[in-house]
Every structure is written in structure tokens, then in C-alpha cells.
Design an enzyme around this catalytic site. Structure first.
Site, short mmCIF file in Angstrom:
data_model
loop_
_atom_site.label_atom_id
_atom_site.label_comp_id
_atom_site.label_asym_id
_atom_site.label_seq_id
_atom_site.Cartn_x
_atom_site.Cartn_y
_atom_site.Cartn_z
N THR A 155 -11.01 -0.70 6.21
CA THR A 155 -11.95 -0.45 7.32
C THR A 155 -12.96 -1.61 7.35
O THR A 155 -12.69 -2.62 7.97
CB THR A 155 -12.67 0.92 7.18
OG1 THR A 155 -13.31 0.99 5.91
CG2 THR A 155 -11.70 2.06 7.35
N THR A 189 -16.33 6.35 -0.18
CA THR A 189 -15.18 6.23 0.73
C THR A 189 -14.20 5.32 0.12
O THR A 189 -14.16 4.13 0.38
CB THR A 189 -15.51 5.61 2.07
OG1 THR A 189 -16.45 6.42 2.71
CG2 THR A 189 -14.28 5.56 2.97
N GLU A 275 -20.28 -3.70 0.99
CA GLU A 275 -20.73 -4.20 2.29
C GLU A 275 -21.92 -5.14 2.13
O GLU A 275 -22.94 -4.77 1.57
CB GLU A 275 -21.08 -3.02 3.20
CG GLU A 275 -19.81 -2.32 3.70
CD GLU A 275 -20.06 -0.97 4.36
OE1 GLU A 275 -19.09 -0.42 4.89
OE2 GLU A 275 -21.20 -0.50 4.33
N ASN A 397 -24.43 -1.68 8.58
CA ASN A 397 -24.55 -0.23 8.69
C ASN A 397 -25.50 0.24 9.79
O ASN A 397 -25.58 1.43 10.06
CB ASN A 397 -24.93 0.36 7.33
CG ASN A 397 -23.73 0.37 6.43
OD1 ASN A 397 -22.76 1.06 6.71
ND2 ASN A 397 -23.77 -0.44 5.38
N THR A 402 -20.56 5.92 14.98
CA THR A 402 -19.66 7.08 14.99
C THR A 402 -18.59 6.89 16.04
O THR A 402 -18.86 6.50 17.13
CB THR A 402 -20.42 8.37 15.36
OG1 THR A 402 -21.45 8.06 16.26
CG2 THR A 402 -20.95 9.03 14.14
#
Lengths: 402, 402
Positions: A155, A189, A275, A397, A402
Site C-alpha cells: 500500500t 497494518t 512511512e 498521513n 478514507t
């Protein structure tokens, strides 16, 4: 005895005998340049165990895997998609996960119960079932398909994370993972799939698997958040020619050690790819009352925002490290605490040394930062991995939606 | 009954009768434009209680305060400095804290045991005793010195945090605080001093104080890190004309409620002034099994990096909110969970509504963000305060050095 554990060149999850994989762009993600649907299949049934998110908010595919593996610890396939997490989708989401397994069973001549399902991506959206069904038709399973599979589960990852090792010339253990944010002990995740062709008894496999995950993936922290989808699954198809590995034997020790090594390799890959990360932080805590205290302290240091920003700014701010330890240990006597950054000793039993600050700063400009803290009140030892916190993390972030 | 709780105009810790304060630049900090040494004195002895950092790594002044107040819950003065935390300084640091108290006692005609000492700033440096001794000579105590005192305890704070309220015309409660980073439940780098002229029994004061701190300062989270120096101290000198407040009476309830209100006001000021913060986040959790679960979930949401960055980016990313709840609650049935952002309902009992996303985004552009989550399995309710995470936070904390 471990004669040799060698990393296989270009290793991936299909490096183990009898495993095939493939991937495609099915249309779940927006960007058609990326892969979003991967399939891993063993030609023979695999002994299978899984460890899943401790988050009370569990995604539908996690519920499916837990249910299937609790009934019967065997599986033959894992279908994984990225882009949509199928989390927060209620009963319909669970039904959809079962339908995806059925699609795979129909298309690849399996029993539906042989298929495990994993998803990662945005929470709250439903899986596009037709898209996935059509995508499956495009997947070509090959003996070198592991690489494509590795890419299909990414991702916000910047690199695929995969490796394979050959143990004593006897058998192969291979692993693939995704994860770069929402990662914290007990899984973040993170999807991680391990394949092995070793012949091994269920008890020996389960013990080695639990221990190895505890010392590796459960010691990675990116941002303290865990996700509803975190899953680590091992598949052992027993196709190699080794003698069956039985519990509490030398062979079981070797297998466990090898599994630990490859999962630590993967854990470090995940931490380095946090990240916005520019540096990998390895925190070793010794002298804890027991493993649990050492692990708690190591993870607290590796996840402290103030430590992470200090590392980012190459500042040997030992106060922040000790303060993070102080809020997470069972007890602490500062007069016994010792601390090093790299090979530079900063504190010796509570006495702050007249260390070379310039040299310490220089150390913190490395890509790999080593912090060692000794609590000196027991024999507990643990290592945790994390990364620095950069403005880029905030950027990623604040934008990812969403 | 609470007839009236009114905020005093221009209120500060010297708004309560009998309290005097002053501050100076003594030379502890580099920047001579700032104040770094503050003194608060009551002309008569005060009943005193303190709550201190839970961090095992406690600064020397915290040890002094704990020791003094455990022997005798009375004090007359607080000397506070910013710039150096006197933490990680071992036995010498503790001796220095006692010496500072003695300086104050000598200069202002007090018993040494009447003086409490607090420090905030860089960890690991020793207090410059001569500098402090000379600084004390420059402090002028006045009836309006509260403002200067408020400024003298600031570090990375961008504004002083102070207020005073008058209760039913009877007595005054006033508070001052500093804190903007290293702040998390159970205190963060927070100093907070409360003065009151109310006449109150020790038991009634202690109960009100513990309850009010629990619902306010212990519900603020900036970055999950706690400091060795966190201290909240209340001084009650009984100089007002109210009847003595006894435990478990209407009057004790009123005092407790007033104290809670002023400390919530201060808590929100601290959260708004979080390092790099652009928004205040108020998270209300209802339906927890008990207060503890609701509080844990509220704090987990308010401190989640992924929620904080989503708020920063004005993204109604409900998945991150529910995931933060899921990792912190005792248990969760998503089918019972409801969530609102501002007055926009996003999830109703596990069903994600077709809410107006544009309106939700617009809400998240406000300076004050309200998140309400209902777990629907009990009557526990709690409110936590936090802030967004910006690139500025990373900047501040990569630069600020030991």
C-alpha cells in the site's frame, strides 16, 4: 547444529518447493500501474498457523482466517488484495470474504475451506466482488510469481519485503510482508506470509512460529497504531526431503532459529520502510526483570515521538531515551542505568559521562541507529526496531484518505 | 448548590487572597528576554497536596516535593525555574534542590521545610546555584505577580496558561500551568500550581484535588511521552471567610466542581498549545464498561498519530478512530459502535451512514474538533483532550536539544 543458513539469491515466497504464485491489477486500486490482487498456492496441503491483530476491531478476512484455522490447521492457498481492507463492513463484509474464497476455489480447483483471505487498504469500503472475480481469471501462477505477489500487497510501502533462506541444504523458509504505517507490536497494518517446504510436526511448527513472531514482527513499531487487518500466516507443505522435525529436538531448534532470522530480516525491512522514515532504529534493552519488561521498554523507546524526532534531528538526547524507559519499565533505579548510542557510552550506572557529543551526533547521521540501554536489575533482554519521525510522515498521513 | 462560578477578569494565581508572586530572569536560560525563575508565596501556611509524575525516572525536585509533602501536608512557597530540569542529576541534583529551598527560606524568612521546589527544562544539566541565589534577590513579590510567575515557567509554550474563578462570591480558586510537549496522561512535562483561599478540611481538599486532576490534566495528551518533572500542587491558605468545607457535603461538591472546571480550562489550554498544534481535539467516549475503559479509549484516540494526522489534514477518517478505539478498549462489538464528528453522525451502531463528507471535512477545518464515540456496552464516560500532529511538531522536536 546450524551448519548453514544462507539467504537464497532473489529469494521470495515461491522459493520453497511446491509453492506457486501470481498477481494482477484487478481494478480495486485507482492506479492501474500497480498490482492489487495476489494469489499464493501450494500444490499439496500445508500445515498452517496464523497470528492475527489484537485489535478488537477485526476486519472480515481476519475473522475468516481465524475461523478456518481454528477448525482445521491446513490450507492450500492465500488470496490477498490491497486497496480495500474489508474492515468495518459488518456481516456483509464477512460474507464477501467467504465469497472471494469460493471464487478462488472454483477457479483453481480447490476446496473453499483450503483458501485463506487477506486484505489491506482503506477501512470501511466493500470489496468489489465482480472486479475480484474477473481479476482472478488474469492471474498466472508460476514458480517465480513470488515477486509479483510481494508487489500486489503493497500500500504505502516503498519497497517489497521478501526473502528466502536455505537451511543446512535441507529445506527453504521464505517470507513476504507489507507494512509501513499503523504498525505497532502485536502487528500494525502488517501482512506477512511465510512458506516452507520443511517437513515438520504441528507442535514444532507452532512453537517455532509463535516464538519467532514474538521476537521479530511483534517488536516493530512505526506509529503505535495497530490495524484491524494484521495477519501473519505460515504454510508448511512438507515437500522437502528432510526428516520430520519433532518438538524439542536439535532440528526444531535449528528451524526455529532460521525462522527467527528471516522474520527479523523482514521486521527490519518494515521498520526501515516506515512511512517517511529516513533511519532504522534498533533498540536493545538488557538487565530487565524479565523478557516482558525489557520488551516493553525497548518498544517504548522505539515508539517515543520525542526519541524518534531526536533521532531524526541527529540529537543524542539521552534524557528522552531514559524518560521513555522510565515510563514503561516496572521499576528503575537511575543509579544503575547505562546507555550507549552506537559504540559511544553516554551513561554509566547513572553517571552521565563526558562523552564526545560531536561523535555521537555523527553516529546519529547513520542510516542505522543502535541504542543500548541496561537497566541492571535482571536478565531480561529484548530488541525492538523502529524508525525516525519526519515531516514526511505527517505529510503522508495528512493526505492519505478514507 | 453552585450559585455562580465566574472567571475572574485577568485572573492568575495571586487572585486568591494572601498569595504573592514574582519572577525574574536569573540567567538559567540563554535568552535574557525571558523569565526563568518564579516564586509563589502565601503569607500564611497552606494545606498542600501534590500529584507527581508516574515516570520511574523522577527529577530531583519531584523527589523533594514528594518527601516534604508526605511528612507534612503544609507549605508556604513554591520556587520554580525553567531552562534546566534538574533530572538525571543523581544525588547531587537532589542536594541542589534542597539548597535552592534553603536559599528561598533565608531570603524570605521562611522555614526551609515550607518551600517546595519545581524545575522544568533540559534533562541532565545541573542547576547553577549561584545564578539562582542571585536571581532570588531580584524577585519582587507583589499581589499581581501571578502573571510574571506564569511566564517564568514557560519552555516551548507559546502562551501562559492561567485563570482564576470566584465561587459563589465566597472564595477564589486559581491555577497556572506550563506544558506543551512530552505530555500524556499521568502528567507529561507539566507543571501546574493551584492556589485557593477557601477554608477546607484536608480530606475534602485531597478528594476534590485527586478527582479534578483525574478528569482534567490526566486526560490531556500531546505526544504520549511523560516527563520526570511533572507536578501538580495545590495550596489552600484558608484566608477567605467561607465556612470550613467538610468532606461529603454540598460545599465540598461545589468546591470539587469548581476545581474541576478550572483544571479542565487549563487542560484545554495545554492541549491547544501542544507543540506545533493547530487544532484542539476533544474526544468524548460513552458506553464504556466503566470510567477506566472510556478514559483509556478516549486517550488512545486523542493520542493516535493516525488520528492526529487525519485531523491535521481535515480528513474524516473514521477507520483510524475506530481502530484506535479497538486497540485500547477492553472489548468492542463494532455492530454497537456509533461515531460522530462535530454534530455529523458518521456511524450508527456499526452501520456507516451516507454522511455528508464535504460537511465533515469542513468541520475538521475548525480550530476545535469534537469527536464522540459510543461503545454501547456500559455507562462509563470520559473526555480527553489532544491536538493535531503537524510538520511543525517534528520541526520543534528535531531541533530542541539536550
Amino acid at each position: 547444529m546450524i551448519d548453514s543458513i544462507e539467504f537464497v539469491e532473489d529469494g521470495n515466497i515461491t522459493s520453497a518447493t511446491g509453492f506457486f504464485a501470481g498477481a494482477t491489477y484487478s481494478g480495486i486500486k485507482q492506479n492501474s500501474d500497480s498490482l492489487d490482487l495476489g494469489l499464493l498456492i501450494s500444490e499439496t496441503p500445508c500445515l498452517s498457523f496464523g497470528l492475527f491483530t489484537c485489535n478488537q476491531f477485526k476486519a472480515a478476512p481476519v475473522e475468516l482466517c481465524i475461523e478456518r484455522l481454528s477448525k482445521n490447521p491446513y490450507a492450500k492457498a492465500i488470496i490477498a488484495n490491497s486497496g480495500i481492507a474489508n474492515a468495518g463492513t459488518g456481516k456483509e463484509g464477512l460474507r464477501d470474504a467467504y465469497i472471494v474464497a469460493k471464487f478462488v476455489a472454483n477457479e483453481f480447483n480447490l476446496e473453499s475451506t483450503d483458501v485463506l483471505v487477506c486484505s489491506t487498504g482503506i477501512i470501511g469500503q466493500k470489496l468489489p466482488l465482480e472486479t475480484i472475480k474477473n481479476g482472478l481469471l488474469k492471474i498466472k501462477l508460476t514458480k517465480s510469481g513470488g515477486h509479483k505477489f510481494a508487489k500486489s500487497i503493497m500500500t504505502t510501502d516503498s519497497v517489497p519485503k521478501e526473502a528466502a533462506i536455505r537451511v543446512n541444504g535441507d529445506y527453504v523458509i521464505a517470507a513476504v510482508a507489507k507494512g509501513s504505517g499503523m504498525i505497532h507490536p502485536n502487528m500494525g497494518t502488517m501482512l506477512c506470509f511465510v512458506t516452507t517446504d520443511a517437513k515438520i510436526s504441528p507442535e514444532a511448527l507452532k512453537t517455532a512460529f509463535n516464538d519467532a513472531v514474538e521476537a521479530s514482527l511483534n517488536m516493530v513499531t512505526i506509529d503505535g497504531d495497530t490495524s484491524p487487518n494484521d495477519s501473519v500466516i505460515i504454510l508448511a507443505n512438507g515437500q522437502s526431503q528432510n526428516e520430520v522435525i519433532l518438538p524439542n529436538t536439535e532440528a526444531a531448534y535449528v528451524f526455529g532459529e532460521a525462522l527467527r532470522q528471516i522474520l527479523i530480516y523482514i521486521a527490519k525491512k518494515i521498520a526501515s520502510d516506515g512511512e517517511g522514515a529516513t533511519k532504522l532504529m534498533e533498540v536493545t534493552v538488557t538487565g530487565g526483570k524479565e523478557f516482558n519488561e525489557a520488551a516493553k521498554v525497548a518498544r517504548a523507546i522505539a515508539s517515543s515521538l520525542l526519541v524518534k524526532t531526536a533521532i531524526h534531528g541527529a540529537d543524542p538526547n539521552w534524557g528522552r531515551i531514559v524518560a521513555a524507559a522510565g515510563r514503561s519499565c516496572f521499576e528503575m533505579d537511575f543509579e544503575r542505568v547505562s546507555l550507549s548510542i552506537g559504540n559511544i557510552k553516554i551513561i554509566n550506572k547513572g553517571r552521565v559521562l563526558n562523552y564526545n557529543k560531536k561523535a555521537a551526533e555523527l553516529k546519529l547521521h547513520d542510516k542505522n541507529i543502535f541504542i543500548s540501554l541496561d537497566l541492571d536489575h535482571g536478565s531480561g533482554r529484548a530488541v525492538a526496531w523502529g524508525c525516525d519521525l519526519s515531516k514526511e510522515y505527517v505529510h503522508i498521513n495528512s493526505e492519505y484518505t478514507t
